[in-house]
Every structure is written in structure tokens, then in C-alpha cells.
Design a protein around this motif. Structure first.
Motif, short mmCIF file in Angstrom:
data_model
loop_
_atom_site.label_atom_id
_atom_site.label_comp_id
_atom_site.label_asym_id
_atom_site.label_seq_id
_atom_site.Cartn_x
_atom_site.Cartn_y
_atom_site.Cartn_z
N UNK A 1 -66.51 26.18 8.95
CA UNK A 1 -67.36 26.37 10.13
C UNK A 1 -67.58 27.85 10.36
N UNK B 1 -77.81 23.92 10.97
CA UNK B 1 -76.52 24.59 10.73
C UNK B 1 -75.44 23.60 10.31
N UNK C 1 -75.58 36.97 16.61
CA UNK C 1 -76.49 36.04 17.30
C UNK C 1 -77.40 36.77 18.28
N UNK D 1 -68.21 31.34 16.35
CA UNK D 1 -69.10 32.19 17.14
C UNK D 1 -68.33 33.22 17.93
N UNK E 1 -67.37 27.30 23.27
CA UNK E 1 -67.87 26.53 22.13
C UNK E 1 -67.78 27.39 20.88
N UNK E 2 -68.11 26.78 19.76
CA UNK E 2 -68.14 27.54 18.52
C UNK E 2 -66.80 28.16 18.16
N UNK F 1 -70.73 20.98 14.96
CA UNK F 1 -71.83 20.02 15.03
C UNK F 1 -72.61 19.87 13.72
N UNK G 1 -73.36 18.51 21.13
CA UNK G 1 -72.50 19.12 20.12
C UNK G 1 -71.19 18.34 20.04
N UNK H 1 -69.51 39.62 18.34
CA UNK H 1 -70.11 39.23 17.06
C UNK H 1 -69.00 39.21 16.01
N UNK I 1 -81.36 33.85 10.04
CA UNK I 1 -80.96 32.44 10.02
C UNK I 1 -81.37 31.78 11.34
N UNK I 2 -81.44 30.45 11.35
CA UNK I 2 -81.72 29.79 12.62
C UNK I 2 -80.60 30.07 13.62
N UNK I 3 -80.92 30.02 14.90
CA UNK I 3 -79.90 30.21 15.94
C UNK I 3 -78.84 29.13 15.78
N UNK I 4 -77.59 29.52 15.95
CA UNK I 4 -76.50 28.57 15.77
C UNK I 4 -75.98 28.08 17.11
N UNK I 5 -75.50 26.88 17.13
CA UNK I 5 -74.80 26.37 18.31
C UNK I 5 -73.54 25.67 17.84
N UNK I 6 -72.55 25.59 18.71
CA UNK I 6 -71.28 25.02 18.29
C UNK I 6 -70.76 24.01 19.28
N UNK J 1 -62.92 24.18 15.30
CA UNK J 1 -63.89 23.21 14.79
C UNK J 1 -63.71 22.82 13.33
#
Lengths: 81, 755, 162
Positions: free
Chosen positions: B450, B336, A59, B453, B517-518, B370, B366, B600, A75-80, B710
Motif C-alpha cells: 500500500x 489506485x 499529494x 499517505x 486514513x491512508x 481501498x 474506502x 509527504x 498520478x491520479x489523486x490517491x485516497x485511503x 492498510x
């Protein structure tokens, strides 16, 4: 030269093109070269995109190395949650 | 790059994988734990918020003079107390305090701070807001109509060429995929196309948003708040209030659930503004009604899903149209969410088009993976229908198409080692899959994915004088993560779990940490903890080397002791962590390990769920008979809390599938803003939730850990729908499958048979 | 607003306070007596996070007025452990990982204790229906039900009479 593929909607800002060959050795250079070639992509790239290198999603990692052997996807930025 | 190549082998652990008691447990079973609303401060005022009763209205004026004159009222704030801005934070600014227009029922228009709750309530009634009520829209399909009431007159759809000249409620068009879907469908023996709708749900955390703000006339502020990310709160609030980030210290309270809903700010900047104006601490606590009307629910959706297969069940193409409304601002997770929702299978040809749409509803926030459960509902429903039509075992059908290492994912990149196949096999091998079903009963299967992150993370591990350790992490512990952190530190150092005490540090004590999150905490803060422990070990070995007078490289760390690396290094008695700690002052001062990085390679997690239900044809009521979650955890650090994540996510998904929905009236107002009418699952609704932890190590983590929080909410809506559809013999395409919807479907079926 | 003087017993201790006529027992406990173990999840009696017992009867303290506690015997989560000895329910909740965020835990413990006092050997069905007034959003209830079953078994065994 590395081969970069645009996932998702990003191609809209690159005139529909989905694959690019750029001179780059890391993610930052990939983004810089793409932004130079496609000024409309630039604000999106600066705002943040995720980069998948051989399936691993980064990211925020300017200095992650890339080589011609890698599969590179933007890819588009991800959020969770 | 894997940080630790050794993880490629599955290693044995001393402590990771055990189930010790959590370090914060005692406080939580005795009532001592301090949550958002549990803090007080000397001179504290009560803050309350005035909210729009209209779904869409121009605010002509706000007159607060009478409220300000009421004895006991110490401050009133409106949008005038927040400087306007044009950057990325503008939507948040407008969401926390309406500017010019109220965009949804519940939108904040003003706030007061007063000496008591009753004075504050009276003051709210004295604020006169002159509204010009505007037409509104809450439905995603209607909001996309060309003549729909417009929320923002400057919203131009992005992602469309040529760029539209007129504003609309469509914020973004997204598209992804590969191959040629027309060719794929031409090759198919069977094509199934269905339309689906899902209603918005709320994260439903039991703790309402709460904070205690204190800003002094010297410009320094403190904030106590229940949040998934106190660094995010600090940075956003400081910017909205025009403060230096260094002048705002934020402490994360214990957090009573979040599930994504506490990854943004609502009341926090308002409380700070009230405190600044009043010159006293201000506590703001949302009521449950406010939580429903004004904090973030999920998107509601409208979708079309078309899948083609060969006779053997092999998928040839998928074509999907996804419409997600995300409330009053852009940001519905159609991109996403859509990517994750279709990620389970290997598609030779796939095209997904999605729209992010604004409506007069609260800004979505979220919610656990999400956007993924909705698309997964559509995909897995069509897959189930295909398996039924072709008379294929639903798990075999999925195995035939399952994404695995080397599969080009639906969203582009090629998968590394992933565990979908393993979860499908675990489901098939489980006794639940063999139970014979009776009348009105049905079984449903669904898989889910999922991304998971990493993110910015920073930890500190300080050695105490007695050899115990204080571990400071910056990611709020929302479900037992402190226990996992202590396990990983203890594992690295080779010391008892009880000797490590983890706390969540405030924003002034550690570097920046991204929000919890994530599914990132056990992965990212855990990996930081491992590296901080290794950093400390290096320093410990250095101290031992100095004491022994040998080179640092000649000292190794083994199970809590520094030892000479071999016979050549010298013959010294191993030195314990306790001895090293006791002598720290004489050998060079305090010893600590630190690590800060941007994690990452989180490694995605797949799951397969199997559910049996019984539907009462008289009432339309669905009873869940048994439920099984099989999910890849990479490596389960504390298996009890991994199971807890599986079970909790599954039950939230069951609620989404069977009961939970935001119900809007024609007036654009939410009709069920309370737990009585917005019904989340209760104990008597459910059976035990069976779990099977699958472990396919993540090469991106030293122990192989993958996030687990998630994925567990992605399959249930589809799994339950498939089970209900099998029980009643009708394919259901709208969620929730509440008794009225099931009765309606049964009635239509009876009418068709009769007709 | 004139306050009302109230004399009551909380967790065995004599307590006096002054509260407003419209103030709930929950607000009194939390805001006047610093007993913040009972939580407000909804304020409408739907979530059970504020569960206490009044004269042994399980109630949502958000639905009881502070003045109604006059002369009563109120028990809250803060009174569940005896000194440093946890109640078997508290220990079993920890052992079974029956909490994630922990906000609903005090309410569940108070409610479960009330159940076991009435019925020392409840079936899973009985536990689930008794606890149906307590909402938990994290756990899916599985581990909570198991913890209550295990605590009940231990208490029946008399090893830790509480």
C-alpha cells in the motif's frame, strides 16, 4: 527543462502523449505549464493529482522543487482507508 | 526530502519501540470511554431515517403531513431541506438524501426527529412515498452491458477517446503501464490467464454510525460524531447546510472502528438539518441493518489477469482487465487499487485497463487499502499457479521478481528504499514455513503493498505548570495512536512517557487535519508531534539562555534538561523541564510547541503472508491452521499496536477470503444485512496470528516510520486462496471461498474425473 | 404507552426505573440509567458488545427486556473494577494491547469474567469458543485470547483474587 511523465489515464486528456518537457522549478510550475499546453488536462490538474518525484509521492505540494535530474510522474489523486 | 538526514542511520531510541499502556486504556476497559452513541444533551430528540425499499425507483412524491401531525414529532426533512448543488459535493448530497430517484435499497428518502424512538418509528410509517419502481442492476458485468438499466442519464464515461455520446453505467476507464506487453508475452515460456471475481464486503466496524447534532436559531452548531475525520465532517456538513464553517464545531467521539468506512458523511448532515428545523438537539444512530444497507461497502469486482514468465520464473509481462463496481456513484477505487494490487513486482512490460462502474448498490466507501486486495488476489493467484507449474518455491519465485529500491514501479515512478525482499526473507526464515502439512492441508503465500499517505496535519504541545505536557492532535485515534504520539513526544523531550497526555482536539481548537486514513496517523501526526516537540525545545532553550544570560545558540537540550552547549557557553547547572515550566510565567509566559504542515513522503509498506489451511472435503469448510504476517513498519513506534494492525488486517482479509459477501436477491435487495448472515470471523474460527515486524526505515520520517494500517489486508485473500487451492488441488478464482463455492468446485472436479 | 415500574439490582446497587414494555435492558441501561458501557453493535444478539450478566448468566442485554430485570441481579462493565482496583482481566487487556478501538472491550471483559467464573483454567480452544459470541473487528482476537489466558493464570495464582 524538466521531463514530466503522465502515469495512468491522464494521457487520454493530453492526446495520448505521455512525456513532456516543461520549464519548471517546482510542482506548481509543472502543473501550470502542462495545463497551458493541454487545456483538457487543466481541470484534472486543478482538481488534484499526485506527483511522484524520484518515487516519493506528493499529494499537495506546489512548492516542492523539481530539477532536470528528477524523475517526475503525475498520478491520479490517491485516497485511503 | 527527508526532514531529518540523521535518520539515514538507524538510531537508538529510549522510548520509541517500547510497549507502554495506552493513555485512553483505562476508560476503555471500565466502560467510561464515550463513543458516538454515548452522548446526550438536554432536550435531545431521537432522529430516525426512512429508506428506500427499492433498488431503483423514481420518487414521484413524498407526503409527510400525517407524520408531521403525530404528537411528539418535531421535524421531518427530505431533499427539499438541502439546496441542490453542482460541485464536487453533489454525489455526497444525493447519497445522504435521495433527490428524484432512489438509487439503491436503503437510500435515505426522509428523516424525522421525535421525542422518543417509538414515536419516531411510528412517524416513519406515516410518511407516504410514491415510488415508480425502475429496472435495476447490481452486478458489475451486467451493469456494463449496453442495454443495462441506466442509473444516471448524464453519466458519460471519462478516459475514453473519442468522448462517448451516450450515457452508460461506466463512469471511468483507466489505464496504466509501460513497455510492450505483446512483445513480453512473445518472450515468455509460460503464460497463464485466468478470470477472477470478488464479492463486496463491509468494513464491519462494531460501532454503527452515530452522532448528536445541535443547531441553534443563531445559526451556530455543534456536532458530536464517531468519524475518522471531524474536520472533513465539519467542512462537508457546513457546505451542505449552507453554514459558515466557523459556526460548526465538531468533536470526534471515541471511534468504534472505521477501516475507511467512516471517512465520509451519511447521517451527520441529516441530523444537523433535523436539529436546525426542530430547534433542539437530535441524536441519530444507525441500526446494524442500516449500516449494511446504507453505509459504504467495498467494490465487487470482475477481473482478467494474464502473466507471462520465463522458465526460471522471471516475469516478462502482465496484462490485466479490472472491472470494479462502486455502487450508485462514480468512485470505485479501480485506479489506485489496481496500481497497488500489481505493485509488488518488477514488470518489464505491463498494461492494466480498468473500469469504474455504477450499480444499484450503496455508494462504496474506502476499506483498508481501498481496491488493492482484489487486484492482488488476481495477481498473486496467477503467480502461485505459475510457481506450481514451474515447480518453483513460491517465495523464491517472488524474490526473483520483487520490487526493490530502483525498480520502476508498475504505476510509474521508481521505488526508493522499500522492504518487500526483507518481508519475503522473514517469511522464508520463519518456523511456520517449514511445518510439514498433512492430508487436505495446503499452504498459501501472497505479498501485498500500500502507498501510505501523509496529508494536512496540525498539532499543539502545551507545557503545564508542573512540567507535564498536553498534546492536542486532530486525527481521531482509531487503534492506539495516542500512545504512539505520547511516545514520540516523550522521546524528543527526553521525559517519561506518562508525562505526556494526548487528546483529540475538536475542530475549533486546532487547524485543519485530514482524516485518519491512508495509514497516515502515526506517520504524519507523529512527525508533527516530533516537530512540535522540537519547537517547544527551541523555546525552552531560549528561556534557559535568558536566565543564564547567554546566547540561545549556546544552549542544548538533552534528556529533559537545558544545558550549556559546552565549556565556552558557561558553567551552569542543567535546568530541568520542570524548573522551566515552574518559571514560565516569569520568563516570558506560556511555553508551547506547534507544528502545521502537509506531510509527504509517507513511504510505502510491503507485506508477505503465509497461511496453512485444512479443507474438509465433506463440507467445504476451511479451517485456518496457522497464519503469519511479515510486514515492513519502517520503525515500529509501539510494537504491540503495530502487531495489532497486522493481525487485524489479516483477519479482515481472512473473512473476505472465506465468508464475507454482500448477497443480492433478484429484487436488488441485500439478503444478509446482519452479523448472523454476514459472517465476520469470530475467535473460534482462528488460530493465533503470528507476526514478524520488518524495519526498513522510511527516509521521509525522522524515526523512519512507515504507515502500517492498510497493507495487512492486501495479501490475505490471495494467500488463503492459494492455500485452499493447494489443499483441494483446484485453482479457485472466486472470493469468498465459502463452503458452497468449495463444494461446487470439488463437485466439478469429481465430474471431470468421472467424465 | 404506560410504563412499568421495575426494581432490580445493578452492580450491587438497588435501582428502580420505569420502562416501556418493548424496551430492552440495553436501552434501559444506556438511556435511562446512563450506564453506557454496554454498547449496541447489532441489536440482534450477534455481536456481544452489549454483554451483561443477569443472576450470573451471560446474556446479550439487547435480547433481554427491561422489565425482565425485575428482582434480578444485573452486572455490567461498570461494576467490574472494585474502586480504583482493576479486575485482572482489565489489567491484562491493557498490558496485552488487547483492544484497538475499544468498542467491543466491555462485552469481551464481561464475557471473559463469566467464563473464568465457570472455568478458571480454560484452554485456548475453550476461550475461543466461549468468546465466539463477541465480535471484534480490530484485533483478530490474538491479543484478546492471550490477555484472557494471562488473567486466568494470575487469578489461579491467587495473587489478585477478584
Amino acid at each position: 527543462m524538466v521531463r514530466v511523465k503522465l502515469g495512468g489515464t491522464l494521457k487520454t486528456w493530453a492526446g495520448g502523449q505521455t512525456e513532456f518537457d516543461v520549464e519548471a522549478t517546482n510542482i506548481r510550475e509543472v502543473l501550470d505549464r502542462l495545463g497551458e499546453a493541454h487545456p483538457r488536462l487543466k481541470p484534472l490538474l486543478e482538481k488534484g493529482v499526485a506527483v511522484a518525484i524520484d518515487g516519493e509521492i506528493y499529494r499537495n505540494a506546489w512548492f516542492q522543487p523539481v530539477t532536470p535530474a528528477n524523475e517526475i510522474y503525475l498520478l491520479p489523486m490517491l485516497a485511503g482507508g | 526530502m527527508p526532514l531529518d538526514p540523521a535518520t539515514q542511520k538507524i538510531r537508538a531510541f529510549d522510548q520509541v519501540g517500547t510497549r507502554p499502556l495506552r493513555p485512553d486504556g483505562l476508560d476503555k476497559v471500565t466502560g467510561r470511554a464515550r463513543f458516538g452513541a454515548d452522548a446526550t444533551a438536554p432536550g435531545m430528540l431521537v432522529g430516525r431515517i426512512l429508506r428506500s425499499p427499492h433498488a431503483h425507483a423514481r420518487i414521484r412524491s413524498i407526503d409527510a403531513t400525517k407524520a408531521e401531525a403525530l404528537p411528539g414529532v418535531k421535524a421531518v426533512v427530505t431533499s427539499k431541506d438541502f439546496a441542490d448543488r453542482s460541485d464536487d459535493l453533489r454525489d455526497i448530497l444525493v447519497n445522504i438524501m435521495a433527490r428524484g430517484k432512489a438509487l439503491y435499497e436503503g437510500h435515505t428518502v426522509a428523516a424525522v426527529a421525535a421525542t422518543s424512538a417509538s414515536v419516531a418509528r411510528k412517524a416513519l410509517k406515516l410518511i407516504k412515498v410514491d415510488y415508480e419502481v425502475l429496472p435495476h442492476v447490481t452486478d458489475v458485468d451486467l451493469a456494463m452491458e449496453p442495454d443495462a438499466p441506466l442509473l444516471h442519464d448524464d453519466l458519460i464515461t471519462s478516459g475514453v477517446e473519442p468522448v462517448p455520446t451516450k450515457p452508460s453505467n461506466i463512469a471511468r476507464k483507466i489505464e496504466f503501464g509501460h513497455g510492450d506487453v505483446d512483445k513480453g508475452f512473445a518472450e515468455a515460456d509460460l503464460v497463464v490467464e485466468r478470470e477472477f471475481k470478488t464479492e463486496a464486503t463491509h468494513q464491519g466496524y462494531i460501532e454503527p454510525h452515530a452522532c448528536l447534532a445541535s443547531v441553534g436559531s443563531d445559526g451556530q452548531g455543534e456536532l458530536w460524531v464517531c468519524t475518522q475525520g471531524h474536520y472533513m465532517v465539519r467542512d462537508v456538513c457546513a457546505q451542505l447546510l449552507g453554514m459558515d464553517v466557523s459556526k460548526l464545531r465538531v468533536t470526534a467521539s471515541e471511534i468504534g472502528g472505521g477501516f475507511g468506512g467512516k471517512t465520509t458523511v451519511f447521517i451527520e448532515p441529516v441530523a444537523l438539518a433535523l436539529s436546525r428545523k426542530a430547534g433542539r438537539p437530535v441524536k441519530v444512530v444507525m441500526t446494524r441493518d442500516e449500516v449494511f444497507r446504507a453505509s459504504g461497502p467495498t467494490s465487487s469486482t470482475s477481473m482478467r489477469m494474464k502473466i507471462g514468465v520465463k522458465k526460471d520464473g522471471r516475469i516478462t509481462a502482465l496484462d490485466a482487465l479490472l472491472k470494479y463496481q462502486g455502487g450508485a456513484f462514480a468512485g470505485a477505487p479501480v485506479d489506485y487499487g489496481g496500481m497497488a494490487g500489481v505493485a509488488c513486482y518488477d514488470y518489464p512490460n505491463i498494461r492494466v485497463v480498468g473500469y469504474d462502474v455504477v450499480t444499484n448498490r450503496p455508494k462504496q466507501a474506502a476499506y483498508r487499502a481501498p481496491g488493492a486486495p482484489m487486484t492482488a488476489f488476481a495477481v498473486e493467484s496467477v503467480i502461485a499457479e505459475i510457481a506450481d507449474t514451474l515447480k518453483l518455491d513460491p517465495i523464491e519465485m517472488r524474490l526473483k521478481n520483487a520490487a526493490k529500491e530502483g525498480t520502476k514501479s508498475a504505476y510509474g515512478p521508481t521505488f526508493g528504499p522499500v522492504g518487500l525482499v526483507e518481508t519475503l526473507k522473514a517469511a522464508k526464515a520463519h518456523p511456520n514455513y517449514k511445518v510439514k502439512l498433512g492430508k487436505n492441508q495446503g499452504r498459501g503465500i501472497a505479498s501485498g503493498f500500500w502507498f501510505n499517505f501523509g496529508g494536512q496535519t496540525c498539532v499543539s504541545l502545551n507545557l503545564n505548570i508542573d512540567g507535564t505536557l498536553a498534546l492536542a492532535v486532530g486525527t481521531p485515534d482509531i487503534g492506539g495512536s495516542r500512545a504512539s504520539m505520547c511516545l514520540m513526544a516523550a522521546e524528543e523531550l527526553g521525559i517519561p512517557y506518562e508525562n505526556v497526555r494526548a487528546i483529540i482536539a475538536d475542530t475549533s481548537s486546532l487547524g485543519y487535519n485530514d482524516v485518519t486514513d491512508g495509514s497516515r496517523v502515526t506517520f504524519a501526526s507523529g512527525m508533527a508531534t516530533i516537530h512540535a516537540a522540537r519547537d517547544a525545545i527551541k523555546k525552552l532553550c531560549g528561556r534557559a539562555a535568558k536566565v543564564w544570560g547567554i546566547p540561545e545558540e549556546a544552549v542544548v537540550w538533552e534528556k529533559g534538561f537545558a544545558k550549556p552547549s559546552g565549556a565556552n557557553a558557561g558553567n551552569f547547572e542543567p535546568m530541568s523541564l520542570k524548573e522551566l515550566a515552574a518559571n514560565a510565567a516569569k520568563t516570558g509566559g506560556p511555553i508551547a510547541g506547534h507544528y502545521e504542515y502537509n506531510a509527504e513522503n509517507a513511504g510505502p509498506s510491503f507485506a508477505t503472508h503465509v497461511v496453512d489451511v485444512e479443507v474438509d472435503p465433506e463440507t467445504g469448510f476451511t479451517k485456518v491452521l496457522r497464519y503469519l504476517v511479515c510486514q515492513d513498519a519502517g520503525k515500529a513506534v509501539h510494537p504491540s499496536y503495530v502487531e495489532g494492525q497486522f493481525q487485524g488486517g489479516a483477519v479482515q482479509g481472512i473473512g473476505w477470503a472465506l465468508n464475507e459477501e454482500y448477497i443480492y436477491g433478484a429484487d436488488g435487495r441485500l439478503q444478509n444485512a446482519g452479523f448472523l448472515d454476514y459472517r465476520i470471523p469470530v475467535a473460534s474460527d482462528l488460530p493465533m496470528i503470528d507476526t514478524a515486524i520488518v524495519e526498513v526505515p522510511n527516509p521521509g520520517h525522522p524515526y523512519g516510520v512507515r504507515g502500517v494500517g492498510e497493507t495487512s489486508i492486501v495479501p490475505p485473500m490471495a494467500a488463503v486462496s492459494n492455500a485452499v487451492s493447494h489443499a483441494v488441488g483446484i485453482r479457485l478464482t472466486e472470493s469468498p471461498m465459502s463452503p458452497p463455492r468449495i463444494l461446487k468446485a470439488l463437485g466439478e472436479q469429481a465430474a471431470r474425473k468421472a467424465g | 404507552m404506560a410504563g412499568t415500574h421495575v426494581k432490580t439490582t445493578i452492580n450491587g446497587d438497588s435501582v428502580e426505573y420505569v420502562c416501556e414494555a418493548d424496551e430492552t435492558l440495553l436501552d434501559v441501561l444506556r438511556n435511562r440509567l446512563a450506564l453506557t458501557g454496554a454498547k449496541e453493535g447489532c441489536g440482534t444478539g450477534d455481536c456481544g458488545a452489549c454483554s451483561v450478566t443477569v443472576d450470573g448468566r451471560l446474556v446479550c442485554s439487547c435480547l433481554v427486556l427491561g422489565v425482565e430485570a425485575e428482582g434480578r441481579n444485573v452486572a455490567t462493565i461498570e461494576g467490574l473494577a472494585q474502586g480504583e482496583h482493576l479486575h485482572p482481566l482489565q489489567r491484562k487487556f491493557l498490558e496485552h494491547a488487547a483492544l484497538q478501538c475499544g468498542i467491543c472491550t466491555p462485552g469481551f471483559l464481561v464475557a471473559a469474567k463469566a467464563l473464568l467464573e465457570k472455568n478458571p483454567d480454560p484452554s485456548e480452544h475453550e476461550i475461543r469458543f466461549w468468546l465466539a459470541g463477541n465480535l471484534c473487528r480490530c484485533t483478530g482476537y490474538d491479543k484478546i485470547v492471550r490477555a484472557v489466558q494471562d488473567a486466568a493464570a494470575e487469578m489461579r495464582g491467587g495473587r489478585h483474587a477478584a
